[in-house]
Design a protein around this motif. Structure first.
Motif, PDB file in Angstrom:
ATOM      1  N   TYR A  40      -6.662  -7.141  35.311  1.00 38.61           N
ATOM      2  CA  TYR A  40      -8.086  -6.926  35.060  1.00 38.61           C
ATOM      3  C   TYR A  40      -8.583  -8.064  34.184  1.00 38.61           C
ATOM      4  O   TYR A  40      -7.819  -8.759  33.512  1.00 38.61           O
ATOM      5  CB  TYR A  40      -8.339  -5.575  34.387  1.00 38.61           C
ATOM      6  N   GLY A  43     -13.512  -9.192  30.442  1.00 40.55           N
ATOM      7  CA  GLY A  43     -14.739  -8.414  30.314  1.00 40.55           C
ATOM      8  C   GLY A  43     -14.518  -6.933  30.543  1.00 40.55           C
ATOM      9  O   GLY A  43     -15.125  -6.094  29.866  1.00 40.55           O
ATOM     10  N   GLN A  44     -13.664  -6.581  31.493  1.00 41.78           N
ATOM     11  CA  GLN A  44     -13.363  -5.173  31.753  1.00 41.78           C
ATOM     12  C   GLN A  44     -12.680  -4.528  30.546  1.00 41.78           C
ATOM     13  O   GLN A  44     -12.981  -3.383  30.177  1.00 41.78           O
ATOM     14  CB  GLN A  44     -12.460  -5.050  32.989  1.00 41.78           C
ATOM     15  N   PHE A  45     -11.757  -5.270  29.943  1.00 43.65           N
ATOM     16  CA  PHE A  45     -11.065  -4.735  28.769  1.00 43.65           C
ATOM     17  C   PHE A  45     -12.034  -4.569  27.599  1.00 43.65           C
ATOM     18  O   PHE A  45     -11.926  -3.624  26.812  1.00 43.65           O
ATOM     19  CB  PHE A  45      -9.908  -5.664  28.375  1.00 43.65           C
ATOM     20  N   GLU A  47     -15.189  -3.813  27.827  1.00 41.90           N
ATOM     21  CA  GLU A  47     -15.972  -2.605  28.070  1.00 41.90           C
ATOM     22  C   GLU A  47     -15.237  -1.387  27.501  1.00 41.90           C
ATOM     23  O   GLU A  47     -15.842  -0.494  26.896  1.00 41.90           O
ATOM     24  CB  GLU A  47     -16.216  -2.424  29.562  1.00 41.90           C
ATOM     25  N   LEU A  48     -13.918  -1.394  27.673  1.00 40.67           N
ATOM     26  CA  LEU A  48     -13.111  -0.320  27.109  1.00 40.67           C
ATOM     27  C   LEU A  48     -13.124  -0.389  25.585  1.00 40.67           C
ATOM     28  O   LEU A  48     -13.170   0.644  24.896  1.00 40.67           O
ATOM     29  CB  LEU A  48     -11.677  -0.425  27.630  1.00 40.67           C
ATOM     30  N   PHE A 101      -7.118   4.524  32.723  1.00 40.69           N
ATOM     31  CA  PHE A 101      -8.102   3.450  32.758  1.00 40.69           C
ATOM     32  C   PHE A 101      -7.400   2.098  32.902  1.00 40.69           C
ATOM     33  O   PHE A 101      -6.573   1.709  32.081  1.00 40.69           O
ATOM     34  CB  PHE A 101      -8.931   3.438  31.470  1.00 40.69           C
ATOM     35  N   LEU A 102      -7.715   1.351  33.946  1.00 41.91           N
ATOM     36  CA  LEU A 102      -7.290  -0.034  34.134  1.00 41.91           C
ATOM     37  C   LEU A 102      -5.778  -0.234  34.158  1.00 41.91           C
ATOM     38  O   LEU A 102      -5.299  -1.355  34.098  1.00 41.91           O
ATOM     39  CB  LEU A 102      -7.878  -0.938  33.028  1.00 41.91           C
TER      40      LEU A 102
END
Length: 465
Positions: A40, A43-45, A47-48, A101-102
């Motif tokens: 991932y 940016g995705q991390f 968001e978490l 998540f992810l």
């Protein structure tokens, strides 16, 4: 938006940003080794990480970490912060691995949360110091008056004066005794231009609201009748003022009180609280380990100081004196000698570095607090602890009342709350609130805070004269 709400908003934003920053650092640390890859994007991390920041804010709010209150040594807030971090981390880990998540790495999440722990400690310390600086300069402080210019009112004023983090600014006293109106109250080292004037009686409230922006009244006449205290409270409320009342138990053996509701009737009772049952064992183990290590590491310093003390003035190297410890048992108390041998060992403590009883090298020893090093031997022997109420001389303990004898329930310490307070130059027995605070909040966390602050105080060279 007033200054209090602005500070609270700033604190929340800082907490959120530092949690997010911790996750960014966790991602960089995990991926920079080259041995780990993630499916991932950064940016995705993040968001978490933002979700984690919102979770931390929610938990911190529920633990009242955004209340505009400051405890002595900031210890209550520090304890809440540690609990808040642990609870937030536990909830976050549970949610992450419950919903997958992810497909996150446990090491990455643990690293991010670990960094958040230290980042929040640093950030909270910085914001607290900024908050304190703002309050010291008077910005955002609430104007208050103390109703009662007696001993209790003066003691309350001194505590407020030395606690700028409370955000209170005393504009003066009020009192029922008309003969005192217009006079100034002398309170130790507090300068006379800092609200020491007795402004009048209860009829001055309206004028103070209009001229000084008065918002709060502290009623400090615990010996007054219930009816008189009630009258003052009702008049203050009539004018829209907040009221706080010093309880009638102040100055008596009941010092650690709480309000309990019994069928709608408020009851004042002494808290039945104490340290964790493992605390005495952990504290003693900590004392022994630290003292042994310190004495071995500092052995060259001991030898050097002993040599200079002997060369500086004739007499013994180590000063010995009887002090009173736990349960009233006397013991031999050790210090490097800082005064001439013909000085009375039980005379009044020097108030100035120019006291002729102090030797030349003794002045530096006392200012740096290095004269206390031989007390590590007292700790190893079990007479003392690293942290606790300072031991007093037998003739002073003989004058203790029941409340003052409370401090004999624990081992005395090399350092304590009083030693790092703003009133460390005053007699120990004149500031019992500090020892009673320690007895109520005893924990390894509080001990560590006191030790760190003591080392910082000694490093700045602001020990005893």
């Amino acid at each position: 938006m007033n200054s209090t709400n602005l500070f609270t908003l700033t604190q929340k934003i800082a907490d959120f940003l530092f949690v997010v920053l911790s996750f960014a650092l966790g991602f960089v640390f995990y991926t920079s080794s080259g041995n780990h890859s993630v499916p991932y994007a950064f940016g995705q991390f993040m968001e978490l990480g933002s979700l984690a920041g919102l979770l931390f804010l929610t938990v911190f709010h529920s633990l009242r970490l955004y209340d505009n209150k400051t405890s002595l040594l900031h210890v209550v807030e520090t304890r809440r912060l540690l609990i808040g971090w642990a609870l937030s981390s536990l909830i976050f880990l549970s949610l992450v691995f419950l919903f997958r998540f992810l497909d996150l790495s446990r090491l990455m999440i643990s690293t991010s949360l670990g960094i958040a722990f230290f980042m929040l400690l640093i950030e909270r310390s910085i914001t607290y110091q900024l908050h304190l600086l703002i309050r010291v300069n008077g910005a955002g402080s609430r104007p208050v008056v103390i109703y009662g210019a007696g001993v209790v009112g003066r003691h309350l004023f001194k505590r407020i004066y030395h606690s700028p983090g409370l955000g209170l600014r005393v504009v003066g006293f009020l009192d029922d005794e008309s003969a005192l109106w217009g006079k100034q109250v002398h309170i130790g080292e507090v300068r006379r231009e800092n609200g020491n004037l007795i402004l009048g009686g209860i009829d001055q409230l309206v004028a103070l609201i209009e001229s000084r922006g008065l918002r709060e009244v502290f009623v400090a006449i615990p010996n007054a009748t219930y009816q008189r205290n009630l009258e003052i409270v009702q008049i203050c409320r009539k004018h829209g003022l907040s009221v706080s009342v010093v309880p009638p138990t102040y100055g008596q053996q009941m010092h650690n009180i709480e309000v309990e509701d019994i069928g709608g009737i408020p009851i004042l009772r002494e808290k039945e609280s104490g340290p964790h049952f493992l605390y005495p064992f952990v504290k003693r183990s900590f004392d022994v380990i630290v003292c042994l290590g310190a004495m071995i590491f500092l052995s060259p310093v001991y030898l050097l100081l002993a040599l200079v003390v002997r060369m500086d003035s004739p007499g013994t190297i180590v000063f010995r004196q009887k002090r009173v410890g736990k349960d009233g048992i006397e013991f031999d108390f050790f210090k490097f000698r800082t005064m001439r041998t013909d000085a009375d060992p039980y005379a009044v403590t020097p108030k100035s570095a120019q006291d002729p009883r102090i030797t030349r090298f003794g002045r530096w020893l006392r200012r740096s607090s290095l004269d206390e090093l031989p007390q590590l031997w007292n700790v190893l022997r079990g007479d003392m602890s690293l942290v606790g109420p300072r031991p007093e001389m037998p003739f002073i303990v003989a004058t203790y009342n029941e409340e003052q004898r409370e401090r004999l329930r624990v081992r005395p310490g090399i350092t304590g709350v009083w030693q790092i307070s703003a009133v460390r130059g005053e007699p120990i027995h004149a500031n019992m609130e500090y020892d009673l605070f320690y007895l109520e909040h005893r924990s390894l966390l509080l001990d560590l805070i006191i030790i760190v602050k003591t080392l910082a105080t000694a490093a700045r060279g602001i020990g005893a004269y």
